[in-house]
Design a protein around this motif. Structure first.
Motif, PDB file in Angstrom:
ATOM      1  N   GLY A  81       0.788  -1.228   0.000  1.00  0.00           N
ATOM      2  CA  GLY A  81       0.000   0.000   0.000  1.00  0.00           C
ATOM      3  C   GLY A  81       0.817   1.274   0.000  1.00  0.00           C
ATOM      4  N   GLY A  82       2.152   1.187  -0.102  1.00  0.00           N
ATOM      5  CA  GLY A  82       2.979   2.389  -0.118  1.00  0.00           C
ATOM      6  C   GLY A  82       2.750   3.213  -1.372  1.00  0.00           C
ATOM      7  N   MET A  83       2.388   4.499  -1.194  1.00  0.00           N
ATOM      8  CA  MET A  83       2.080   5.359  -2.318  1.00  0.00           C
ATOM      9  C   MET A  83       3.318   5.655  -3.147  1.00  0.00           C
ATOM     10  SD  MET A  83      -1.006   6.228  -3.024  1.00  0.00           S
ATOM     11  CE  MET A  83      -2.476   6.426  -2.057  1.00  0.00           C
ATOM     12  N   VAL A  84       3.140   5.707  -4.475  1.00  0.00           N
ATOM     13  CA  VAL A  84       4.236   5.959  -5.408  1.00  0.00           C
ATOM     14  C   VAL A  84       3.947   7.246  -6.183  1.00  0.00           C
ATOM     15  CG1 VAL A  84       5.483   5.079  -7.420  1.00  0.00           C
ATOM     16  CG2 VAL A  84       4.725   3.502  -5.637  1.00  0.00           C
ATOM     17  N   GLY A  85       4.979   8.073  -6.322  1.00  0.00           N
ATOM     18  CA  GLY A  85       4.908   9.250  -7.174  1.00  0.00           C
ATOM     19  C   GLY A  85       5.830   9.070  -8.366  1.00  0.00           C
ATOM     20  N   VAL A  86       5.470   9.636  -9.501  1.00  0.00           N
ATOM     21  CA  VAL A  86       6.261   9.500 -10.726  1.00  0.00           C
ATOM     22  C   VAL A  86       6.703  10.881 -11.187  1.00  0.00           C
ATOM     23  CG1 VAL A  86       6.326   8.631 -13.097  1.00  0.00           C
ATOM     24  CG2 VAL A  86       4.913   7.467 -11.377  1.00  0.00           C
ATOM     25  N   THR A  87       8.010  11.051 -11.381  1.00  0.00           N
ATOM     26  CA  THR A  87       8.537  12.335 -11.844  1.00  0.00           C
ATOM     27  C   THR A  87       9.002  12.228 -13.289  1.00  0.00           C
ATOM     28  OG1 THR A  87      10.847  11.927 -11.231  1.00  0.00           O
ATOM     29  CG2 THR A  87       9.371  12.740  -9.497  1.00  0.00           C
ATOM     30  N   ASP A  88       9.271  13.373 -13.898  1.00  0.00           N
ATOM     31  CA  ASP A  88       9.807  13.393 -15.253  1.00  0.00           C
ATOM     32  C   ASP A  88      11.243  12.880 -15.262  1.00  0.00           C
ATOM     33  OD1 ASP A  88       7.469  14.407 -16.194  1.00  0.00           O
ATOM     34  OD2 ASP A  88       8.170  16.463 -16.406  1.00  0.00           O
ATOM     35  N   PHE A  89      11.621  12.241 -16.351  1.00  0.00           N
ATOM     36  CA  PHE A  89      12.994  11.793 -16.536  1.00  0.00           C
ATOM     37  C   PHE A  89      13.782  12.925 -17.182  1.00  0.00           C
ATOM     38  CE2 PHE A  89      11.148   8.197 -15.143  1.00  0.00           C
ATOM     39  CZ  PHE A  89      11.575   6.959 -15.600  1.00  0.00           C
ATOM     40  N   ALA A  90      14.945  13.245 -16.622  1.00  0.00           N
ATOM     41  CA  ALA A  90      15.766  14.341 -17.143  1.00  0.00           C
ATOM     42  C   ALA A  90      16.924  13.793 -17.964  1.00  0.00           C
ATOM     43  CB  ALA A  90      16.303  15.201 -15.994  1.00  0.00           C
ATOM     44  N   PHE A  91      17.360  14.554 -18.945  1.00  0.00           N
ATOM     45  CA  PHE A  91      18.539  14.170 -19.715  1.00  0.00           C
ATOM     46  C   PHE A  91      19.781  14.378 -18.853  1.00  0.00           C
ATOM     47  CE2 PHE A  91      15.618  14.387 -23.227  1.00  0.00           C
ATOM     48  CZ  PHE A  91      16.092  13.432 -24.111  1.00  0.00           C
ATOM     49  N   VAL A  92      20.724  13.448 -18.972  1.00  0.00           N
ATOM     50  CA  VAL A  92      21.886  13.454 -18.094  1.00  0.00           C
ATOM     51  C   VAL A  92      22.782  14.670 -18.321  1.00  0.00           C
ATOM     52  CG1 VAL A  92      21.934  10.953 -17.817  1.00  0.00           C
ATOM     53  CG2 VAL A  92      23.154  12.000 -19.736  1.00  0.00           C
ATOM     54  N   ASP A  93      22.701  15.304 -19.484  1.00  0.00           N
ATOM     55  CA  ASP A  93      23.559  16.460 -19.748  1.00  0.00           C
ATOM     56  C   ASP A  93      22.874  17.772 -19.417  1.00  0.00           C
ATOM     57  OD1 ASP A  93      21.708  16.239 -21.756  1.00  0.00           O
ATOM     58  OD2 ASP A  93      23.111  16.591 -23.404  1.00  0.00           O
ATOM     59  N   THR A  94      21.789  17.714 -18.608  1.00  0.00           N
ATOM     60  CA  THR A  94      21.126  18.927 -18.136  1.00  0.00           C
ATOM     61  C   THR A  94      21.317  19.042 -16.631  1.00  0.00           C
ATOM     62  OG1 THR A  94      18.980  17.884 -17.656  1.00  0.00           O
ATOM     63  CG2 THR A  94      19.380  18.579 -19.937  1.00  0.00           C
ATOM     64  N   GLY A  95      20.712  20.052 -16.047  1.00  0.00           N
ATOM     65  CA  GLY A  95      20.793  20.233 -14.603  1.00  0.00           C
ATOM     66  C   GLY A  95      19.847  19.342 -13.833  1.00  0.00           C
ATOM     67  N   LEU A  96      19.249  18.355 -14.486  1.00  0.00           N
ATOM     68  CA  LEU A  96      18.310  17.401 -13.887  1.00  0.00           C
ATOM     69  C   LEU A  96      17.035  18.069 -13.404  1.00  0.00           C
ATOM     70  CD1 LEU A  96      20.690  15.028 -11.869  1.00  0.00           C
ATOM     71  CD2 LEU A  96      19.883  14.800 -14.224  1.00  0.00           C
ATOM     72  N   ASP A  97      16.811  19.316 -13.808  1.00  0.00           N
ATOM     73  CA  ASP A  97      15.571  19.995 -13.460  1.00  0.00           C
ATOM     74  C   ASP A  97      14.891  20.560 -14.705  1.00  0.00           C
ATOM     75  OD1 ASP A  97      17.361  21.973 -14.053  1.00  0.00           O
ATOM     76  OD2 ASP A  97      16.963  23.191 -12.274  1.00  0.00           O
ATOM     77  N   GLN A  98      15.219  20.000 -15.857  1.00  0.00           N
ATOM     78  CA  GLN A  98      14.613  20.438 -17.109  1.00  0.00           C
ATOM     79  C   GLN A  98      13.923  19.269 -17.776  1.00  0.00           C
ATOM     80  OE1 GLN A  98      18.366  22.071 -18.739  1.00  0.00           O
ATOM     81  NE2 GLN A  98      17.267  24.011 -18.958  1.00  0.00           N
ATOM     82  N   GLY A  99      12.706  19.510 -18.192  1.00  0.00           N
ATOM     83  CA  GLY A  99      11.928  18.465 -18.836  1.00  0.00           C
ATOM     84  C   GLY A  99      11.797  18.701 -20.329  1.00  0.00           C
ATOM     85  N   SER A 100      11.165  17.774 -21.002  1.00  0.00           N
ATOM     86  CA  SER A 100      10.919  17.870 -22.431  1.00  0.00           C
ATOM     87  C   SER A 100       9.589  17.194 -22.726  1.00  0.00           C
ATOM     88  CB  SER A 100      12.043  17.197 -23.221  1.00  0.00           C
ATOM     89  OG  SER A 100      12.054  15.806 -22.963  1.00  0.00           O
ATOM     90  N   VAL A 101       9.137  17.306 -23.947  1.00  0.00           N
ATOM     91  CA  VAL A 101       7.900  16.631 -24.331  1.00  0.00           C
ATOM     92  C   VAL A 101       8.037  15.126 -24.123  1.00  0.00           C
ATOM     93  CG1 VAL A 101       6.332  16.158 -26.253  1.00  0.00           C
ATOM     94  CG2 VAL A 101       7.312  18.431 -25.981  1.00  0.00           C
ATOM     95  N   LEU A 102       9.212  14.594 -24.431  1.00  0.00           N
ATOM     96  CA  LEU A 102       9.444  13.158 -24.264  1.00  0.00           C
ATOM     97  C   LEU A 102       9.384  12.745 -22.799  1.00  0.00           C
ATOM     98  CD1 LEU A 102      10.204  10.390 -25.421  1.00  0.00           C
ATOM     99  CD2 LEU A 102      12.609  11.078 -25.266  1.00  0.00           C
TER     100      LEU A 102
END
Length: 212
Positions: A81-102
């Motif tokens: 029953g542990g709740m799961v959250g899903v975040t966007d996957f970041a490209f490794v050559d970014t600051g890991l805080d930038q998303g894209s359409v993909l």
């Protein structure tokens, strides 16, 4: 008369012998095992064939499903029953805080696949209200000031992507929020045709990123 009956009997026997065999509707255990082994539901091709070859076009959804299947089949430590959250996957050559359409699409697809897998997923982008605008009515937001500050999320599914000349390498992991322990990990390779079907490209052939 007896000779005539013998001839008729032989004719019927020969006619029955020449009838084509009807396919059996019974599937043996070995056949079922063979079908399961050859039905590669989660073993996706690394190269998508040309539509000219009359082959079905794979989409990013199939690769999301494969990642979720690998994550859930390899984990052994999730609490019931542990709740799961899903975040966007970041490209490794970014600051890991930038998303894209993909990356946006992959996170949305994984929410769907986790839910279908029976995992309790919490959508932290849901607000406490419905915003009514001239263009539509909305219940989701990316403005953190409109979202709940504390959520009962125990695990998070996140990951990174690496651009490749033939597609995108995707690494996913299930992490325990409290301990930061990696509970399970998965990876896949999305061929270029699958990626290009989603993302938009600029003139200099770079991914169009949007600031979160």
């Amino acid at each position: 008369m007896k000779a005539l009956l013998i001839i008729v009997g032989l004719t019927l026997v020969v006619g029955c012998a020449r009838q084509p065999e009807q396919p059996s509707s019974v599937v043996t255990a070995s056949e079922r095992s063979s079908r399961l082994n050859t039905a590669a539901d989660y073993q996706l091709a690394s190269v998508v064939t040309s539509p000219a070859e009359n082959q079905p076009m794979l989409t990013a959804n199939e690769y999301s499903r494969a990642l979720v299947h690998e994550l859930m089949s390899s984990q052994r430590q999730m609490e019931e029953g542990g709740m799961v959250g899903v975040t966007d996957f970041a490209f490794v050559d970014t600051g890991l805080d930038q998303g894209s359409v993909l990356s946006n699409h992959m996170s949305e697809a994984m929410i769907y696949d986790l839910h279908k897998f029976g995992v309790p997923v919490l959508d932290y982008k849901a607000t406490d209200f419905i915003r009514v605008t001239p263009s539509g009515d909305f219940a989701l937001s990316r403005d953190f000031t409109e979202l709940s500050g504390e959520l009962p999320i125990r695990y998070v599914v996140t990951g990174t992507m690496t651009a490749h000349k033939q597609g995108v390498l995707v690494n996913a992991r299930l992490i325990h929020i409290g301990t930061k322990q990696v509970i399970s990990a998965a990876r896949t390779f999305m061929p270029q045709p699958v990626v290009q079907a989603i993302i938009k490209r600029s003139g200099n052939d770079k991914l169009q990123l949007k600031q979160g």
